[in-house]
Write a protein that holds these residues in place. Sequence first.
Motif, short mmCIF file in Angstrom:
data_model
loop_
_atom_site.label_atom_id
_atom_site.label_comp_id
_atom_site.label_asym_id
_atom_site.label_seq_id
_atom_site.Cartn_x
_atom_site.Cartn_y
_atom_site.Cartn_z
N PRO A 1 64.81 -44.87 75.60
CA PRO A 1 65.87 -45.31 74.68
C PRO A 1 65.85 -46.82 74.50
CG PRO A 1 66.73 -43.74 76.28
CD PRO A 1 65.36 -44.11 76.74
N TYR B 1 61.38 -32.49 79.38
CA TYR B 1 60.98 -33.69 78.66
C TYR B 1 59.96 -33.31 77.58
CZ TYR B 1 63.04 -35.93 82.75
OH TYR B 1 63.89 -36.32 83.75
N TYR C 1 60.35 -37.04 75.08
CA TYR C 1 61.16 -38.15 75.56
C TYR C 1 60.52 -39.48 75.19
CZ TYR C 1 62.86 -41.75 78.75
OH TYR C 1 63.34 -42.92 79.27
N GLU D 1 68.21 -42.81 81.00
CA GLU D 1 68.81 -43.98 80.34
C GLU D 1 69.58 -44.80 81.37
OE1 GLU D 1 72.79 -41.51 78.89
OE2 GLU D 1 71.19 -41.95 77.46
N SER E 1 65.47 -30.71 76.31
CA SER E 1 65.37 -32.16 76.20
C SER E 1 66.35 -32.83 77.15
CB SER E 1 65.65 -32.60 74.76
OG SER E 1 65.50 -33.99 74.64
N THR F 1 67.09 -36.92 78.92
CA THR F 1 66.79 -38.33 78.69
C THR F 1 67.09 -39.11 79.95
OG1 THR F 1 67.20 -40.22 77.25
CG2 THR F 1 69.10 -38.85 77.80
#
Length: 754
Positions: free
Chosen positions: A20, A14, A17, A621, A617, A619
């Motif tokens: 989203p 992360y 981050y 979501e 990276s 994410t």
Amino acid sequence: MLKSIEKIKGLGVYQSYSKPAGTQDFGIKNLVYGWNYSGKTTLSRLFAQLETKSANPDLSGCEFTFGTADDSITEKNFSQCNLSVRVFNSDFVRANLHFDGGSFNPILLLGKESEKAQRKIDELSKRIKRSEEVQRNVDGKFEELKTRIAQAKTDTAKFIRQRLKVDPYTATHLAQDVVVVGVLDSQLLAEKGLEDAIELALTPDSRKPSTVEELRAAPLIEDLHKEAVEVLAATPSFSNTIKHLEENPAIERWVQSGLALHTGPGTCEFCGNDLSQDRLEAFRVHFSKDLTDHKERVDGLLARVKAAVYSLSWPKAAELNSQFRESYTVAVEALPAVIDAFNQAIRNLTEEVQRKADDSRKAMAPTPLAAGLEKGIKDAADTVNLVIKQNNELASNFTKVKADASRKARYHYVQQFMNDQAVTGMEQQKTRLANRSDRLKAYAARLRPEIRHLQAQISQAQQGREKINERLASMLGSEAVQIQVVMDAAGQDRFQLIRKTGAVAKNMSDGERTAVAFSYFLTKLQEIKPAEFRETIVYIDDPISSLDANHIFQVTAAIRALFFKQQDKNAPWHTTCKQLFISTHNFEFFNLLREIRPVASNKGARLYLIRRIAENSSTLEDMPASLSRYQSEYHFLFEIIHRFYKAPDKTVHEVLMLLPNAMRRFIELYTYSRLPGPKDSEHVDERAEILFGAERAKRILKIFHYFSHGNTLERLAGNNELIFDLEHAVKDLIDAITATDKPHMDALMAATQA
């Protein structure tokens, strides 16, 4: 209650981050699905910091923001958040359990027969806890004062060291001087005295002062005056006198002085006339012995009075050490006046004795002498000599006197420091705080024996042991490893893992370790009182590692029993804790958990996906609809492969990051479903060769063996030219299944397009 994770920066995968857009807020039950190395455990460690309220060194330097109903929780204020959080992850296992046969901390659960004693223990424990909290607060204030006093000592010591050129001189030396000065009278010096002491203390040996001569004052007038009183009052006795000489003293003196030149009659040396014997005899009779003696006495007195005029010289002020010059100058100022007064009296007396010498037959009296003429000179000289003696003493004992001056100046500043501290009252405050801390310690010490007495009446550890063993038997069967309670060297209860034979359990399988660890965690949650547990947030990271399908059902059942309740079978599920987060890489376990749907106002269950989108990276979501609608991971894996197969741009990272693991996992499941032999007897490569042919299987699997597990992103980032091999491998797989198992392919296509 936690609503969201708004951002994470600089933490593992992360790196940057941000939540989203459109991602739903956390619910009461939150399921997080993600493959290995996607960042699930890293996320659990972030939650663990909220539990411990202390920074994890492995997370040093990261930034994060949790959204809540109130103020956000960040890396700057998380230690002050009032959330109750419990986390199960690999860190929890390492910190709490010993799988090498050693003992570990017990779980203490309350038995019904011990509730009264436990309530008393809880009451006493609260009092001890409150006492300890107050004591920590008091100790904190004490340490703050101690620091401030120590800083004041350091600053004062530094000032003394620099001002007096005393090196070394630290706060420790100052503390020693404080003890000494504390038993003495005030050591403060007057401004002038301090200046002199500092100047002397800083005088280099090369400028050591020299000695000067003391004044020797012996003025004489009082005895002369007494004699003059007597002499001037006396008159000689005469038998036959020549009247003319008596009436003319000057002629008389002239005749008397010339009489010695004429011992016999003859010619006068002055007038040339004859000087007869009778005339000479008349002169001798006139100048009797009494008169001669009287004149000699007057003349002698006159000579001594004239000689008594006093003169005195003294050293210049510059010859003395600078610290004595001012007082020396003041002392010397008195000398000229008293000497002038003395010499004026001498001159007056001289004139009076001279008049007597000029007319010895007349009785006279000298002017009375002013009092203290001699003493005035002697006293003034003594005052000057006192300063000279001090200067000479300094010169003779320069090293010692210099050291004394340095000590006096140092003690002055130490006394000043003590006075300042007394004004602030910090030392008194520190003493009061120390005494209060001691009283609080003593109070807690008095309560602890009573708690130990009550604890001896009950065994909470046995209750915890039984609950864990029930769970282990449920998960692993009757042959499962068990917990026993043992005593450590201090007589405290401890847990130890044993086999059914009674032997200490060592070399445990991964499945056993997982079952023990998760059973221990679930049971440990029951240490929390129900009312407190309802306000607790629980995060569980992958509790089914190395467990087979049957055991996954047992874990799911244990989670359901502890965290979810129904009033009746038709009522909705409700969580027993404030919020529940569970992350897993196992799709079957994920599906079992999402069947439980708690309802609480407008917040229920939430589904999330963690996925890698770049080298560093990941994410978090909302779960894609395509995954949430499947009841099998197998369908989801095929959809990822098929999306890549149909994608016009094969270099899109969103596809690439998921593809290698999805492809490998799909081939494992597909080949195993077609050739379901013993799992350990065949390798996926062997099954693929049987189904696809050796050459095609090699083309399909070679690239995915290369891009596998934790190396996927790194290898992709450095080997962009191999993306075309990925495309060919996926096409080979689709073509192979279509050619050899078209009904299966048709079913997969239908399921993913439903």
